[in-house]
Each structure stands twice: as structure tokens, then as C-alpha cells.
Scaffold this active site. Structure first.
Site, PDB file in Angstrom:
ATOM      1  CG  HIS A   1      -2.153  -0.756   1.150  1.00 58.04           C
ATOM      2  ND1 HIS A   1      -2.766  -1.327   2.247  1.00 58.04           N
ATOM      3  CD2 HIS A   1      -2.939  -1.067   0.095  1.00 58.04           C
ATOM      4  CE1 HIS A   1      -3.854  -1.965   1.874  1.00 58.04           C
ATOM      5  NE2 HIS A   1      -3.982  -1.818   0.571  1.00 58.04           N
TER       6      HIS A   1
ATOM      7  CB  CYS B   1      -2.385   0.435   8.570  1.00 52.71           C
ATOM      8  SG  CYS B   1      -1.231   0.299   7.195  1.00 52.71           S
TER       9      CYS B   1
END
Length: 703
Positions: free
Chosen positions: A168, A264
């Protein structure tokens, strides 16, 4: 507390590593401590509550990664683009996040179900609000970026991730307040790094080392001048402190086991909209068509891998599989790239594979005038070895003089439009040149598997292998040489002086004498050393029979050069009886043309050696015309030149003891080239032996 900042979190009530969908999860299934995870999450939660308002979404059973709320979606103002998770393990989170957003008054946009996009994990707003950084490569698709630009009315800058550990964008990239950027360059391809450097001033870029990156130092929550992260080295903390940031470390090792850390675990849901910022997306998409034996030749895999490896993404729109083994297949593929520059690069490679831009009836080639004799327009299309056609005024025109590394010049004659490959130096201001990659197609072979196996070299799958049985390759080359000779075809040999040093001279001489060679290309050296052996029995002063240096032998090649210069040419020296054997002798006696191209290191040179480089290239090109096979024998420089002049369809055999040389010579993207790593003298010896096996029975039968 900075109350205008709101963050969404989800308690780790059901958190665990239940599956593997990223490298961090491997080996960690059910190895996370629930108590420690709760303790670490609470530590982060309490820190953030001191500086922002923290909202909570209710955790749900069966979706253990829901704790990573960064992937819920992407928020800007009152709008949110809901995530479309790539992996089925996380797709169950989508309805729960959608419900929370709707209950809190956000307008929810949903992407098509087959278009992955993983929210603020892969899309990070510049903290100045100027643009959106959007990642792609592992979880999110590039084709999602135009939707983000449209729905959120913001410029989107696409960054390609290339290290699977940083799957990511937020694992390796963190925009900070006041225009600073914390990032790990090793996670991105060269184009993305260049884009970052273009948008962020050097003094604002904080590039980190791998040791910090793997501790998820970039997976940071930025609250104005505060950065909250799992761990940072002393050096990184000092750099951040020096530009005004306070670093707060809070251990999140239990979440690292699932591939996440501070960022996150959070989603910023208050992102202000700047009135003067509007949609702008640099992503470009095109549809290409490709036909042929796409599966058994591996062509479709090559094309798709090529798109991804060069920074793009793809969607196969249609794939029509041939009904029978001899039938061809066809595919239509949507290609997306982060910029026009990257798209041009990808399409140029796809054209080499025979792909055609669609729709054909709307895409003529783009032409620009030659600005100056010998100079092409900046964006000129670079030609390849493959037969090429360009579309001019709705008509496909075959390009003449096909070769590598040229420009396609367009001229208008009384007979019509002419397209021709030309070297840059030969371009004239009266011509136009094809630029960009529109309206260009290459013609690739589409023979069936059976035809390829029966009619072509069985070693025609291009490649280099020192483990390949030399005897097997020799058998195949011998068979092809015999077939070409008997059919009156043409074989060109490009050879270096190593042929003489390794004892291959007598074997190449025999090939010339028996009609297997129709043209010889080389440099000053091969002719000098061949004739030195013929006249004095040495090569570079070494006795070829005994393998020992001869006293004064280092002068032999100069004496030979002087002798030939005295007679005026190699042919005149042969006719005078000075040269009685060898490669050059056989060329003269059998009317086999040869071209010797000179270089700065040449002694003499011989009177036959062309010291004008441009004239030598022209003469080489003339000899290559009509060739069916080219043998490249231990001469890298001359053979590379030959390879660049040779169109597709000509079989090429590259022989050298150095694997690097063979790779360079055979790596032309052509199935007609093969590399053989072996001693060239041995190769030629085996070749004439194999030809004896082929010819002797034939001659006896006729006789």
C-alpha cells in the site's frame, strides 16, 4: 486537542492474522497476541485523543483486518470513495464501512466491483491540499484514479509500487504538514521517483533508509507538527526534529505481523476542500488489438507482463481463442498508464509484438517535419527489426528498408506516399517523420505450431545457453546452410580475428570454397591475420601448428599489410600468387564479395579496408540485402552493427566464448536469433564435419 481533526478507528476486538495476503503475514498466522494487540492499539488511541477527535466504528466478527480503517475509503470534504478490496478476505468489510459513512452524512461513491481500490491506504492527500497521491501496482488499479479525480474534483498523481513489502502507498509514503514528504524511494519505480522529485522540492523531501522503512516509519499519523509512528531510528528522528516535527513513538509490533502500523489503523475523515483545486488526471488509456498464436507462443503473456513491467495496468476486454490448433487467436486489451510519456513507451513495445492501436479507422500516424537535415523531431518513433506499416490518410503503407534504430521518413512522390526507414543522418528537410506511436503496426509471423516445428529451426526460440549441446545446434545450422545453398540463397558471415586465432580459418575457408557463404563482413584484423597465416604460417606472431610464439613474430602482421599495400589490393595479391590459401584467398577465387570496415586501432590499414565509417555502414547494408542467414563469429562490434541493419525474418546465429557478447548479439527480440556460447574454432570444425555427413551421401548417390 486539535479538535478540527477527526480520525476513524476500529477496536481490535476480533483482530488476528487469519490468512496471508501480504508478505508480512507469512509465518504469522494466529501468532499475534490479542492482549498485546489491544494494549498497543489503546496506546495509539490515547495519544491520538490528545490531539484529535477519534470516532469508532463497531468491530465485526469474521473481518479481522477491519481494525485497519485506513482502507475503509478515501474522504475529501463530504465525499467518500468506498474501498473495493482486491482480496476476498477483506471484501466483507465494505458494507460495514459504507454504513458508517452514510450514517455520518457522507456522500458515498462506489467503484465498479471488478476495479480494486483500497482507500486511504493507497491514496494520500498532500497536506497542503494541492493534489492527491495515488498508488497502484499491488492492491489498487490504475484505472481507479480517473474516478477519484472526477468524484473528488482534485488532481491525481499516480505512483507505481514495485516492492511487495510495501503493498500500500501508506506503508512507504507519508505527506506531512508544510509541504514535507516522508518516503522510501526504493518502493517506487523510476518514473514515480521522478514525479515525486518534480512535485516536492529537495529541501522538503525526507527520504528514509530501508532499516526505517521496514519498521513502517512512513506509516505515520501526521497531526500538524506531530508525527506518531511505530519506531524511528535516531537519525530519522533528528531529521524530523530539525524541520520542526515532534516524533512520538508507540509500539505497534503486533499489527506489523499483519502488515500495518499507525497510519493503517486510522482514517482521517476531515479533509478540507480547497476552492481553487480542481480535477486533473494524468492517467491515459488506450485499447490495443493483438492477433496470432497468443497462447502457445506466449505472446499474450509477454504483452501483459510488458504492460505491467513498464508501469502500466491492463484489462482484457475480449479474448477470442482459435477454435483449432492451427487457428489464430485475437485479444483486445485496455492499457492504462500514469502519463502520456509512459503510455508511449508501453505502446512502442507492444507495437514490436504486433499490437495495433484501436480503433484503426481513427488513428493515422502523427507526422512532423524534419527540422534540419540529419535531425529528427524530438518525439520520433524508433524503428525495429520487424516489418512495419504506417497509416497515412487512412491507408496502411509498408515501410521500406526496414532496420533497427532508424526513423520512419515520409515523402510524397509522383507514385504516391513513400515510407522508408532512414538513419538520422540521412533525414532531409523535404521529409516528414513519424512521431508518437499512433498509426503504426508491425507484421509478426502467425504460423501454426505444426508449421513452426516442421519448417523453422527447432532452436528458434531466441535465447542464449552455454548448456545447450553445441553438437545439436551445429546439426541444425548445417542443415539450414545446406538447404539455403541448394536453393541458391544467401548466407552472410560476420567474423572477427578470433576465428583465425582459434584455428577456425581453414574451416571458414572451406565454407566459402564450397558455396556456403555468399558474403563476408569483418574488420581490418581478420583479413590481416588470415593472410599472415597464409603467407607466414602465424597469427599475431604465433605459429598456428605448434602454438608457440615465433621470434620477431610481432612484426609479421605489419609485413603482411605492407605486402598487400605494395600489390594494391587483396585481389591483386591473390592474382600475383602471394596469397595461396585462406579465407580471403577463397573469397577472391570464388567471387565472394567482402567488406572490411576500419577502426581507430587498425594498423596499416589494408587498401581494401574502408576507413570511412559511414561508407562502411552503407556497404555492409548492401551486402545484407537478401540474406537468409547471418553467422556472427566472435566479432561483437561488427556483428552488432550487422544486427542493427538486419530486418526480422533473417536467421541469425551468434557464436562467442563470452556469454555477455552472445547475449548482446542475440537479444534483438527476434525468434530468428540464437546464441551459442562456445569456442568459435570448435564450432566451425564441428560444422564442416556435420556438413560432410549431409553432403557425402548425397554426392555418392548422384555420382
Amino acid at each position: 486537542m486539535t479538535s478540527h481533526i477527526r480520525i476513524l478507528m476500529c477496536a481490535p476486538d476480533h483482530y488476528d492474522v487469519d490468512y496471508v495476503i501480504n508478505p508480512w503475514m507469512e509465518g504469522n498466522i494466529h501468532k499475534s497476541s490479542r492482549d498485546r494487540a489491544v494494549e498497543q492499539w489503546q496506546g495509539l488511541y490515547q495519544i491520538l485523543k490528545q490531539h484529535a477527535t477519534v470516532d469508532l466504528v463497531t468491530p465485526q466478527k469474521g473481518v479481522p483486518d477491519m481494525v485497519f480503517t485506513a482502507n475503509a475509503g478515501l474522504v475529501l470534504g463530504e465525499n467518500v470513495v468506498l474501498s473495493r478490496f482486491l482480496h476476498k478476505e477483506r471484501q466483507g468489510e465494505e458494507p460495514f464501512f459504507k454504513e458508517w459513512f452514510e450514517q455520518n452524512g457522507y456522500k458515498v461513491y462506489e467503484l465498479p466491483k471488478d476495479l480494486p481500490f483500497e482507500g486511504a491506504g493507497d491514496a494520500l492527500l498532500d497536506r497542503e491540499g494541492r493534489w492527491l497521491w495515488a498508488g497502484y501496482g499491488f492492491r489498487s488499479e490504475l484505472d481507479s484514479h480517473p474516478y477519484l479525480a472526477k468524484w473528488l474534483d482534485i488532481e491525481v498523481l499516480s505512483l507505481r509500487l514495485i516492492d511487495e513489502r510495501f503493498y500500500h502507498l501508506d506503508t512507504c509514503f507519508c505527506p506531512l504538514a508544510n509541504g514535507y514528504l516522508l518516503y522510501y524511494p526504493g518502493a517506487f519505480d523510476s518514473y514515480s521517483n521522478r514525479l515525486i522529485e518534480m512535485r516536492v522540492a529537495p529541501e522538503k523531501r525526507i527520504a528514509i533508509e530501508e532499516t526505517d522503512a521496514v519498521n513502517f516509519a512512513c506509516n505515520t499519523v501526521n497531526l500538524e507538527q506531530i508525527v506518531v509512528m511505530n519506531k524511528a531510528s535516531d537519525g530519522l528522528k533528528a531529521r524530523l526534529n530539525a524541520v520542526g516535527f515532534q516524533v512520538i513513538e508507540t509500539p505497534l509490533t503486533e499489527f506489523l505481523k499483519a502488515g500495518g502500523a499507525a497510519k493503517c489503523l486510522t482514517l482521517r475523515v476531515t479533509e478540507p476542500v480547497l476552492a481553487d483545486v480542481h480535477a486533473n488526471v494524468h492517467v491515459e488509456s488506450r485499447i490495443i488489438s493483438i492477433q496470432g498464436h497468443l497462447l502457445d507462443s506466449g505472446l499474450i503473456n509477454q504483452a501483459l507482463d510488458l504492460i505491467v513491467d513498464n508501469g502500466g495496468s491492463f484489462q482484457v476486454l475480449n479474448f477470442n481463442l482459435g477454435e483449432q490448433r492451427q487457428s489464430t487467436s485475437a485479444a483486445e486489451v485496455k492499457v492504462s498508464a500514469p502519463s502520456h510519456e509512459v503510455m508511449e513507451s508501453i505502446i512502442s513495445y507492444l507495437i514490436d509484438l504486433g499490437a495495433v492501436d484501436l480503433p484503426e479507422d481513427e488513428r493515422d500516424a502523427k507526422l512532423e517535419a524534419v527540422p534540419k537535415n540529419g535531425v529528427a523531431p524530438d518525439d520520433f518513433y524508433v524503428s525495429t527489426i520487424y516489418p512495419t506499416e504506417v497509416r497515412i490518410n487512412g491507408e496502411w503503407i509498408k515501410v521500406q528498408n526496414q532496420r533497427m534504430d532508424g526513423a520512419i521518413a515520409i515523402s510524397h512522390t509522383p507514385e504516391g506516399v513513400v515510407a522508408k526507414c532512414k538513419l538520422l543522418r540521412d533525414l532531409e528537410t523535404s521529409e516528414s517523420v513519424v512521431v508518437d506511436v499512433l498509426g503504426i503496426r508491425t507484421i509478426r509471423k502467425t504460423e501454426s505450431r505444426e508449421k513452426r516445428n516442421s519448417e523453422e529451426f527447432s532452436f528458434m526460440s531466441a535465447g542464449v545457453s552455454s548448456e545447450r549441446r553445441v553438437e545439436l545446434v551445429v546439426e541444425q545450422v548445417a542443415w539450414e546452410l545446406r538447404k539455403i545453398r541448394d536453393a541458391g540463397g544467401k548466407v552472410v558471415v560476420s567474423a572477427g580475428p578470433v576465428v583465425i586465432h582459434t584455428g577456425g580459418g581453414e574451416h571458414l575457408s572451406r565454407l566459402v570454397r564450397e558455396g556456403y557463404v555468399q558474403s563476408l563482413l569483418g574488420g581490418n584484423a581478420i583479413a590481416v591475420h588470415d593472410m599472415e597465416q597464409s603467407i607466414l604460417g602465424t597469427s599475431l606472431g604465433v605459429d598456428m601448428k605448434r602454438g608457440v610464439a615465433v621470434r620477431g613474430g610481432h612484426r609479421h602482421h605489419l609485413k603482411v599489410i605492407n605486402t598487400i599495400r605494395h600489390h594494391g589490393s587483396i585481389k591483386q595479391a591473390v592474382e600475383a600468387g602471394v596469397i595461396k590459401s585462406g579465407i580471403m584467398y577463397e573469397c577472391v577465387k570464388n567471387n565472394v564479395p567482402f567488406v572490411l570496415a576500419g577502426s581507430i586501432r587498425d594498423d596499416g590499414p589494408l587498401p581494401d579496408t574502408e576507413m570511412d565509417l559511414i561508407k562502411a555502414q552503407v556497404k555492409y547494408a548492401e551486402q545484407i540485402k537478401g540474406a537468409e542467414m547471418i553467422l556472427m563469429l566472435s566479432s561483437m562490434l561488427h556483428s552488432i552493427g550487422v544486427g542493427n541493419m538486419t530486418p526480422a525474418g533473417v536467421r541469425m546465429v551468434c557464436v562467442d566464448i563470452n556469454p555477455a557478447v552472445v547475449t548482446k548479439l542475440s537479444d534483438r527480440g527476434s525468434i530468428e536469433s540464437v546464441g551459442v556460447v562456445t569456442d568459435v574454432g570448435l564450432f566451425l570444425s564441428l560444422l564442416v564435419q556435420q556438413l560432410d555427413k549431409l553432403t557425402s551421401p548425397y554426392v555418392e548417390k548422384v555420382g
